[in-house]
Write a protein that holds these residues in place. Structure first.
Motif, PDB file in Angstrom:
ATOM      1  N   SER A 177       0.731  -1.166  -0.064  1.00  0.00           N
ATOM      2  CA  SER A 177      -0.001   0.008   0.075  1.00  0.00           C
ATOM      3  C   SER A 177       1.045   1.131  -0.180  1.00  0.00           C
ATOM      4  O   SER A 177       1.972   1.206   0.512  1.00  0.00           O
ATOM      5  CB  SER A 177      -0.970   0.110   1.120  1.00  0.00           C
ATOM      6  N   TYR A 178       0.303   2.406  -0.669  1.00  0.00           N
ATOM      7  CA  TYR A 178       1.096   3.666  -0.781  1.00  0.00           C
ATOM      8  C   TYR A 178       0.351   4.635  -0.462  1.00  0.00           C
ATOM      9  O   TYR A 178      -0.924   4.736  -0.575  1.00  0.00           O
ATOM     10  CB  TYR A 178       1.398   3.639  -2.281  1.00  0.00           C
ATOM     11  N   ASP A 179       0.860   5.557   0.406  1.00  0.00           N
ATOM     12  CA  ASP A 179       0.131   7.011   0.700  1.00  0.00           C
ATOM     13  C   ASP A 179       0.989   8.145   0.771  1.00  0.00           C
ATOM     14  O   ASP A 179       2.256   7.683   1.069  1.00  0.00           O
ATOM     15  CB  ASP A 179      -0.721   6.607   2.070  1.00  0.00           C
ATOM     16  N   ASP A 190      -8.410   3.344  -0.734  1.00  0.00           N
ATOM     17  CA  ASP A 190      -8.819   3.782   0.266  1.00  0.00           C
ATOM     18  C   ASP A 190      -9.743   2.442   0.727  1.00  0.00           C
ATOM     19  O   ASP A 190      -9.118   1.413   0.856  1.00  0.00           O
ATOM     20  CB  ASP A 190      -9.815   5.005   0.195  1.00  0.00           C
ATOM     21  N   ASN A 212      -6.391   8.798  -0.345  1.00  0.00           N
ATOM     22  CA  ASN A 212      -5.244   8.942   0.558  1.00  0.00           C
ATOM     23  C   ASN A 212      -4.446   7.433   0.162  1.00  0.00           C
ATOM     24  O   ASN A 212      -3.085   7.629   0.890  1.00  0.00           O
ATOM     25  CB  ASN A 212      -5.752   8.814   2.042  1.00  0.00           C
ATOM     26  N   LYS A 213      -4.980   6.420  -0.158  1.00  0.00           N
ATOM     27  CA  LYS A 213      -4.062   5.101  -0.106  1.00  0.00           C
ATOM     28  C   LYS A 213      -4.337   4.323  -1.349  1.00  0.00           C
ATOM     29  O   LYS A 213      -5.691   4.236  -1.579  1.00  0.00           O
ATOM     30  CB  LYS A 213      -4.313   4.498   1.194  1.00  0.00           C
ATOM     31  N   THR A 231      -3.643   0.425  -2.602  1.00  0.00           N
ATOM     32  CA  THR A 231      -3.119  -1.034  -2.126  1.00  0.00           C
ATOM     33  C   THR A 231      -3.236  -1.851  -3.378  1.00  0.00           C
ATOM     34  O   THR A 231      -4.132  -2.056  -4.146  1.00  0.00           O
ATOM     35  CB  THR A 231      -3.889  -1.551  -1.034  1.00  0.00           C
TER      36      THR A 231
END
Length: 310
Positions: free
Chosen positions: A142-144, A191, A254-255, A257
């Motif tokens: 996951s990236y945020d 998200d 925001n994220k 995955t």
């Protein structure tokens, strides 16, 4: 009296000019990207997990560095865990930075103790321009941006499916070019929205990307890469763009995955940060115009004072 006035004007010039540098210098931690490995390593054997970073010195040149980590699969004597995989990536990043002069190393990384994550951020006076993660170990990543949405931070990104065989061997030992995935699937979650999952067996990467782009309302398929191709790391790490990827622009999330479960595939996740070079150039231009105006004002002050003294 003359000496006093000269010192006074010099001090005023310094006070006027210095804050311009302070106000417009990029602060440390302005750009951040946080990566979490949310699963154990699924792919057997040795797999590549790499990172290419590019950053810009304020009002100056850009620098690039590529880190390469090799991940041990579950069949190995000492298999990597999600925690050790992110630690390896951090260590590889600092090893790569050793090739640059200390005053040009514009990034740093932090891995919290006993947590499968790494946060990469800019040092003071530098800003990110682009970042690419390459995962061939079939991790769930996951990236945020640590509290910011991608849209608010003006960070666009893409997901590029690639064949593992294209980077697994040297040219002279390479098998025939792979044109289809071996089997499995990929799941993308934005998200807390419902995950988008598709099967990959017997599909080429372009078909997989188009199917994902059609299934994700915020995504589009593109024939052009969101960032220029990087050659960092050699053939085992970086290959020319294959002509297709899924792109996300101004995403109000925001994220993201990505969970890949196909040993024949890897996934590249590319981030395009807001490049403030033009803004910095305008700021620099304004600074010099302002300096000239102050010098003209100082000259007029001395000229008026000189006439009064005469």
């Amino acid at each position: 009296m003359i000496t006093y006035k000269i010192k006074t004007v010099t001090l005023l010039l310094g006070l006027c000019l210095l804050p311009l540098e302070w106000v417009h210098a990029t602060t440390a931690g302005q750009d951040k990207i946080h990566v979490t490995s949310e699963s154990e390593i699924k792919k057997e054997g040795d797999s590549l997990f790499s990172l290419t970073l590019q950053w810009r010195l304020d009002n100056g040149r850009t620098y690039e560095s590529t880190a390469m980590a090799f991940i041990n699969g579950p069949d190995k004597l000492r298999p990597d865990t999600a925690i050790s995989a992110t630690k390896k990536l951090k260590s590889a990043m600092y090893d790569a930075l050793e090739e640059l002069y200390p005053n040009s190393r514009g990034v740093k990384a932090v891995t919290p103790k006993k947590q499968p994550e790494v946060t990469i951020s800019n040092n003071a006076g530098f800003s990110f321009t682009r970042v690419t993660f390459r995962d061939y170990a079939n991790q769930k990543l996951s990236y945020d941006l640590v509290g910011q949405s991608f849209g608010a931070a003006q960070v666009n990104f893409s997901v590029d499916m690639v064949y593992f065989a294209d980077i697994a061997y040297l040219d002279e030992f390479a098998p025939p070019k792979q044109t289809q995935a071996a089997g499995g699937g990929i799941t993308i979650t934005i998200d807390n929205n419902p995950p988008i999952q598709i099967a990959t067996k017997n599909k080429d990467t372009r078909s997989i990307e188009k199917e994902l782009a059609n299934a994700i309302s915020q995504a589009t398929f593109s024939n052009l890469s969101i960032i220029p191709h990087s050659r960092g790391g050699g053939k085992r790490n970086s290959k020319p763009f294959d002509g297709g990827e899924i792109q996300f622009s101004n995403l109000a999330a925001n994220k993201i995955t990505i969970d890949l479960k196909d040993p024949s595939l890897g996934v590249l996740t590319k981030f395009q940060f807001k490049d403030t070079a033009n803004e910095q150039g305008a700021t620099s231009y304004f600074k010099w115009v302002f300096a000239v105006l102050i010098l003209l004002g100082a000259g007029y002050f001395f000229y008026s004072w000189y006439k009064e003294e005469k």
